[in-house]
Design a protein around this motif. Structure first.
Motif, PDB file in Angstrom:
ATOM      1  N   LEU A  91      17.990  10.227  65.794  1.00 52.72           N
ATOM      2  CA  LEU A  91      18.313   9.188  64.942  1.00 52.72           C
ATOM      3  C   LEU A  91      17.483   7.985  64.991  1.00 52.72           C
ATOM      4  O   LEU A  91      16.877   7.518  64.248  1.00 52.72           O
ATOM      5  N   ASN A  92      17.104   7.517  66.177  1.00 51.25           N
ATOM      6  CA  ASN A  92      16.069   6.312  66.510  1.00 51.25           C
ATOM      7  C   ASN A  92      14.805   6.821  66.218  1.00 51.25           C
ATOM      8  O   ASN A  92      13.816   6.146  65.682  1.00 51.25           O
ATOM      9  N   GLU A  93      14.069   8.034  66.592  1.00 56.91           N
ATOM     10  CA  GLU A  93      12.943   8.521  66.305  1.00 56.91           C
ATOM     11  C   GLU A  93      12.605   8.889  65.123  1.00 56.91           C
ATOM     12  O   GLU A  93      11.588   8.526  64.540  1.00 56.91           O
ATOM     13  N   LYS A  94      13.616   9.654  64.334  1.00 58.92           N
ATOM     14  CA  LYS A  94      13.368  10.123  63.062  1.00 58.92           C
ATOM     15  C   LYS A  94      13.424   9.098  61.873  1.00 58.92           C
ATOM     16  O   LYS A  94      12.649   9.052  60.941  1.00 58.92           O
ATOM     17  N   TYR A  95      14.675   8.236  62.079  1.00 58.89           N
ATOM     18  CA  TYR A  95      14.956   7.178  61.134  1.00 58.89           C
ATOM     19  C   TYR A  95      15.069   5.795  61.339  1.00 58.89           C
ATOM     20  O   TYR A  95      15.397   5.036  60.642  1.00 58.89           O
ATOM     21  N   GLN A  96      14.597   5.752  62.641  1.00 58.45           N
ATOM     22  CA  GLN A  96      14.657   4.073  63.178  1.00 58.45           C
ATOM     23  C   GLN A  96      16.150   3.589  62.855  1.00 58.45           C
ATOM     24  O   GLN A  96      16.098   2.407  62.677  1.00 58.45           O
ATOM     25  N   VAL A  97      16.836   4.388  63.336  1.00 59.70           N
ATOM     26  CA  VAL A  97      18.174   4.018  63.355  1.00 59.70           C
ATOM     27  C   VAL A  97      18.916   4.067  64.721  1.00 59.70           C
ATOM     28  O   VAL A  97      18.744   4.740  65.365  1.00 59.70           O
ATOM     29  N   ASP A  98      19.153   2.505  65.021  1.00 60.06           N
ATOM     30  CA  ASP A  98      19.815   2.270  66.453  1.00 60.06           C
ATOM     31  C   ASP A  98      21.156   2.548  66.393  1.00 60.06           C
ATOM     32  O   ASP A  98      22.037   1.768  65.767  1.00 60.06           O
ATOM     33  N   VAL A  99      21.829   3.617  66.938  1.00 62.53           N
ATOM     34  CA  VAL A  99      23.134   3.666  67.085  1.00 62.53           C
ATOM     35  C   VAL A  99      23.598   3.824  68.469  1.00 62.53           C
ATOM     36  O   VAL A  99      22.830   4.326  69.178  1.00 62.53           O
ATOM     37  N   SER A 100      24.687   3.257  68.633  1.00 65.91           N
ATOM     38  CA  SER A 100      25.049   3.111  70.148  1.00 65.91           C
ATOM     39  C   SER A 100      25.403   4.401  70.615  1.00 65.91           C
ATOM     40  O   SER A 100      25.949   5.310  70.141  1.00 65.91           O
ATOM     41  N   HIS A 101      25.441   4.744  71.869  1.00 70.37           N
ATOM     42  CA  HIS A 101      25.780   5.955  72.804  1.00 70.37           C
ATOM     43  C   HIS A 101      27.437   6.111  72.497  1.00 70.37           C
ATOM     44  O   HIS A 101      27.525   7.207  72.134  1.00 70.37           O
ATOM     45  N   GLY A 102      28.022   5.171  72.337  1.00 72.72           N
ATOM     46  CA  GLY A 102      29.559   5.217  71.901  1.00 72.72           C
ATOM     47  C   GLY A 102      29.754   5.976  70.658  1.00 72.72           C
ATOM     48  O   GLY A 102      30.472   6.783  70.708  1.00 72.72           O
ATOM     49  N   HIS A 103      29.163   5.505  69.726  1.00 72.06           N
ATOM     50  CA  HIS A 103      29.164   6.015  68.395  1.00 72.06           C
ATOM     51  C   HIS A 103      28.975   7.607  68.362  1.00 72.06           C
ATOM     52  O   HIS A 103      29.334   8.293  67.776  1.00 72.06           O
ATOM     53  N   CYS A 104      27.724   7.712  69.033  1.00 72.53           N
ATOM     54  CA  CYS A 104      27.154   9.132  68.879  1.00 72.53           C
ATOM     55  C   CYS A 104      28.250  10.038  70.013  1.00 72.53           C
ATOM     56  O   CYS A 104      28.375  11.202  69.424  1.00 72.53           O
ATOM     57  N   MET A 105      28.867   9.407  70.900  1.00 73.59           N
ATOM     58  CA  MET A 105      29.871  10.110  71.506  1.00 73.59           C
ATOM     59  C   MET A 105      31.180  10.466  70.532  1.00 73.59           C
ATOM     60  O   MET A 105      31.748  11.613  70.821  1.00 73.59           O
ATOM     61  N   GLU A 106      31.581   9.681  69.825  1.00 74.80           N
ATOM     62  CA  GLU A 106      32.421   9.874  68.989  1.00 74.80           C
ATOM     63  C   GLU A 106      32.175  10.741  67.934  1.00 74.80           C
ATOM     64  O   GLU A 106      32.842  11.545  67.528  1.00 74.80           O
ATOM     65  N   LEU A 107      30.881  10.632  67.337  1.00 82.08           N
ATOM     66  CA  LEU A 107      30.502  11.786  66.240  1.00 82.08           C
ATOM     67  C   LEU A 107      30.376  13.183  67.143  1.00 82.08           C
ATOM     68  O   LEU A 107      30.979  14.073  66.305  1.00 82.08           O
ATOM     69  N   ILE A 108      29.823  13.287  68.204  1.00 77.83           N
ATOM     70  CA  ILE A 108      29.751  14.705  68.784  1.00 77.83           C
ATOM     71  C   ILE A 108      31.340  15.315  69.301  1.00 77.83           C
ATOM     72  O   ILE A 108      31.387  16.529  68.849  1.00 77.83           O
ATOM     73  N   SER A 109      32.193  14.309  69.198  1.00 76.69           N
ATOM     74  CA  SER A 109      33.636  14.923  69.676  1.00 76.69           C
ATOM     75  C   SER A 109      34.199  15.272  68.441  1.00 76.69           C
ATOM     76  O   SER A 109      34.676  16.309  68.448  1.00 76.69           O
ATOM     77  N   GLN A 110      33.924  14.595  67.237  1.00 72.98           N
ATOM     78  CA  GLN A 110      34.410  15.006  65.974  1.00 72.98           C
ATOM     79  C   GLN A 110      33.887  16.372  65.345  1.00 72.98           C
ATOM     80  O   GLN A 110      34.476  17.155  65.088  1.00 72.98           O
ATOM     81  N   LEU A 111      32.473  16.507  65.959  1.00 68.01           N
ATOM     82  CA  LEU A 111      31.708  17.636  65.381  1.00 68.01           C
ATOM     83  C   LEU A 111      32.419  18.947  66.330  1.00 68.01           C
ATOM     84  O   LEU A 111      32.603  20.003  66.034  1.00 68.01           O
ATOM     85  N   PHE A 112      33.002  18.782  67.482  1.00 68.63           N
ATOM     86  CA  PHE A 112      33.671  19.941  68.218  1.00 68.63           C
ATOM     87  C   PHE A 112      35.204  19.907  67.918  1.00 68.63           C
ATOM     88  O   PHE A 112      35.881  20.721  68.451  1.00 68.63           O
ATOM     89  N   GLY A 113      35.606  19.137  66.984  1.00 68.94           N
ATOM     90  CA  GLY A 113      37.036  19.302  66.266  1.00 68.94           C
ATOM     91  C   GLY A 113      37.799  18.312  67.033  1.00 68.94           C
ATOM     92  O   GLY A 113      39.136  18.460  66.876  1.00 68.94           O
ATOM     93  N   PHE A 114      37.543  17.384  67.593  1.00 71.39           N
ATOM     94  CA  PHE A 114      38.210  16.279  68.454  1.00 71.39           C
ATOM     95  C   PHE A 114      38.582  15.025  67.592  1.00 71.39           C
ATOM     96  O   PHE A 114      37.584  14.979  66.802  1.00 71.39           O
ATOM     97  N   LYS A 115      39.520  14.541  67.566  1.00 71.48           N
ATOM     98  CA  LYS A 115      39.949  13.237  66.829  1.00 71.48           C
ATOM     99  C   LYS A 115      38.779  12.237  67.120  1.00 71.48           C
ATOM    100  O   LYS A 115      38.245  11.488  66.216  1.00 71.48           O
TER     101      LYS A 115
END
Length: 142
Positions: free
Chosen positions: A20-44
């Motif tokens: 996201l940072n390299e392609k779209y210059q969007v700075d997202v926190s690591h914590g938000h990315c961990m939330e996202l990946i958790s949801q992608l694997f079916g966790f709340k």
């Protein structure tokens, strides 16, 4: 797809953040990315994922009844290949065998067949100790 681990989810969260940072210059926190990946694997959320993926204590995985090669691999995965000693225990009581034989019918030709499995009942570091469990036993007298 194999079951993820906490470490694999963290690594994937880092990949998403970097992308996201390299392609779209969007700075997202690591914590938000961990939330996202958790949801992608079916966790709340991340907390739910870590609770579900928390490594179990080795003793909590026991007993392991070993009847297949896969069962043996699972049991041996608990031990360190370089230091663990393999130990087996088999208890055979000759009196039980003798009691099965009717002395009047026995002419010396006896076949005892046993089907068995192994059981890993407790985890002792550096000693892979299994007990033999008799599944089926038959005695044939000719």
């Amino acid at each position: 797809m194999s079951t993820p681990t906490q470490e694999s989810l963290k690594q994937q969260a880092k990949v998403i953040r970097k992308f996201l940072n390299e392609k779209y210059q969007v700075d997202v926190s690591h914590g938000h990315c961990m939330e996202l990946i958790s949801q992608l694997f079916g966790f709340k959320d991340w907390n739910t994922a870590t609770a579900a993926l928390k490594p179990k204590a080795k003793q909590d995985l026991l007993p392991i009844h070993i009847k297949t090669v896969g069962d043996m691999k699972k049991a041996l995965a608990l031990f360190d290949d370089d230091t663990a000693i393999f130990d087996g225990e088999y208890e055979f009581k000759i009196q039980d065998f003798i009691n099965e034989i009717n002395a009047e019918d026995w002419d010396g030709d006896t076949i005892l067949t046993q089907e068995f499995s192994l059981v890993l009942e407790e985890f002792v570091p550096d000693i892979a100790s299994f007990k033999l469990k008799i599944e089926h036993e038959s005695l044939t007298i000719f």
